[in-house]
Write a protein that holds these residues in place. Sequence first.
Motif, PDB file in Angstrom:
ATOM      1  N   PHE A  37       0.830  -1.199   0.000  1.00 52.81           N
ATOM      2  CA  PHE A  37       0.000   0.000   0.000  1.00 52.81           C
ATOM      3  C   PHE A  37       0.871   1.258   0.000  1.00 52.81           C
ATOM      4  CE2 PHE A  37      -2.374  -3.418   2.010  1.00 52.81           C
ATOM      5  CZ  PHE A  37      -3.499  -3.449   1.203  1.00 52.81           C
ATOM      6  N   GLN A  40       2.119   1.931  -3.500  1.00 55.89           N
ATOM      7  CA  GLN A  40       1.100   2.557  -4.356  1.00 55.89           C
ATOM      8  C   GLN A  40       0.948   4.035  -4.033  1.00 55.89           C
ATOM      9  OE1 GLN A  40      -0.031   0.926  -6.957  1.00 55.89           O
ATOM     10  NE2 GLN A  40       1.151  -0.820  -6.214  1.00 55.89           N
ATOM     11  N   LEU A  41       1.057   4.393  -2.759  1.00 53.96           N
ATOM     12  CA  LEU A  41       0.979   5.806  -2.387  1.00 53.96           C
ATOM     13  C   LEU A  41       2.169   6.587  -2.924  1.00 53.96           C
ATOM     14  CD1 LEU A  41      -0.367   5.469   1.241  1.00 53.96           C
ATOM     15  CD2 LEU A  41      -1.485   6.665  -0.642  1.00 53.96           C
ATOM     16  N   SER A  67      -4.395  -8.126  -7.801  1.00 53.05           N
ATOM     17  CA  SER A  67      -4.651  -6.688  -7.885  1.00 53.05           C
ATOM     18  C   SER A  67      -6.077  -6.370  -7.477  1.00 53.05           C
ATOM     19  CB  SER A  67      -4.410  -6.186  -9.305  1.00 53.05           C
ATOM     20  OG  SER A  67      -3.061  -6.305  -9.662  1.00 53.05           O
ATOM     21  N   PHE A  70      -6.288  -6.589  -3.657  1.00 54.00           N
ATOM     22  CA  PHE A  70      -5.642  -5.441  -3.029  1.00 54.00           C
ATOM     23  C   PHE A  70      -6.423  -4.144  -3.269  1.00 54.00           C
ATOM     24  CE2 PHE A  70      -1.620  -7.918  -2.636  1.00 54.00           C
ATOM     25  CZ  PHE A  70      -1.437  -7.708  -1.279  1.00 54.00           C
ATOM     26  N   ASN A  71      -7.036  -3.998  -4.442  1.00 54.74           N
ATOM     27  CA  ASN A  71      -7.865  -2.815  -4.688  1.00 54.74           C
ATOM     28  C   ASN A  71      -9.086  -2.790  -3.776  1.00 54.74           C
ATOM     29  OD1 ASN A  71      -6.382  -1.379  -6.621  1.00 54.74           O
ATOM     30  ND2 ASN A  71      -7.171  -2.636  -8.288  1.00 54.74           N
ATOM     31  N   TRP A  74      -7.840  -1.791  -0.472  1.00 59.45           N
ATOM     32  CA  TRP A  74      -7.529  -0.356  -0.559  1.00 59.45           C
ATOM     33  C   TRP A  74      -8.796   0.476  -0.330  1.00 59.45           C
ATOM     34  CZ3 TRP A  74      -3.076   2.445  -1.398  1.00 59.45           C
ATOM     35  CH2 TRP A  74      -3.216   3.751  -1.842  1.00 59.45           C
ATOM     36  N   GLY A  77     -10.120  -0.009   3.189  1.00 55.06           N
ATOM     37  CA  GLY A  77      -9.235   0.672   4.131  1.00 55.06           C
ATOM     38  C   GLY A  77      -9.446   2.171   4.203  1.00 55.06           C
ATOM     39  N   TRP A  79      -9.137   4.479   1.514  1.00 57.01           N
ATOM     40  CA  TRP A  79      -8.434   5.336   0.567  1.00 57.01           C
ATOM     41  C   TRP A  79      -9.329   5.827  -0.559  1.00 57.01           C
ATOM     42  CZ3 TRP A  79      -4.190   7.699   1.785  1.00 57.01           C
ATOM     43  CH2 TRP A  79      -3.383   7.160   2.774  1.00 57.01           C
ATOM     44  N   TRP A  80     -10.594   5.391  -0.586  1.00 47.25           N
ATOM     45  CA  TRP A  80     -11.536   5.910  -1.571  1.00 47.25           C
ATOM     46  C   TRP A  80     -11.783   7.396  -1.342  1.00 47.25           C
ATOM     47  CZ3 TRP A  80     -15.925   8.017   0.444  1.00 47.25           C
ATOM     48  CH2 TRP A  80     -16.253   7.662   1.754  1.00 47.25           C
ATOM     49  N   SER A 113      -6.133   6.886  -7.864  1.00 42.95           N
ATOM     50  CA  SER A 113      -6.190   6.750  -6.409  1.00 42.95           C
ATOM     51  C   SER A 113      -7.342   5.852  -5.958  1.00 42.95           C
ATOM     52  CB  SER A 113      -6.296   8.115  -5.738  1.00 42.95           C
ATOM     53  OG  SER A 113      -7.507   8.740  -6.052  1.00 42.95           O
ATOM     54  N   PHE A 117      -3.716  -0.528  -7.687  1.00 41.01           N
ATOM     55  CA  PHE A 117      -3.029  -1.790  -7.966  1.00 41.01           C
ATOM     56  C   PHE A 117      -3.317  -2.220  -9.402  1.00 41.01           C
ATOM     57  CE2 PHE A 117      -3.251  -1.714  -3.392  1.00 41.01           C
ATOM     58  CZ  PHE A 117      -1.988  -2.164  -3.045  1.00 41.01           C
TER      59      PHE A 117
END
Length: 124
Positions: A37, A40-41, A67, A70-71, A74, A77, A79-80, A113, A117
Amino acid sequence: MNFLGNLIWLILGGLLTAALYIIAGLLMCVTIIGIPFGYQLIKLGIYALHPFGRDNDFAPGEPGCLSLVFNVLWIVGGWWEAALVHLFFGLLFCVTIVGIPFGLQHFKIAKMSLFPFGMTTRRS
């Protein structure tokens, strides 16, 4: 023209955006679980430094199963919210004719964003 757009982008907040993404990425890399993560940031931060003249899309054969998982992690988590902020600023910039190119860059960053991934950048 891309150079001028990137220069104005950096002055109007692109440098701050990139710095925040990179700092958050380095903090995520502190733990072993956070390294994917964090990477990716950092990738988002580097893209936010010079979005003009670059485009992002899924790499050939992506998104794969890993991917996709992980998306989903993401998005779950939280990050949306970063994508939502870029979407808001993209709409805000597109209100004026002068701001449309900057709004389009925010839309590209929002796409990246939301699903980082499997995403790759290339010169357009």
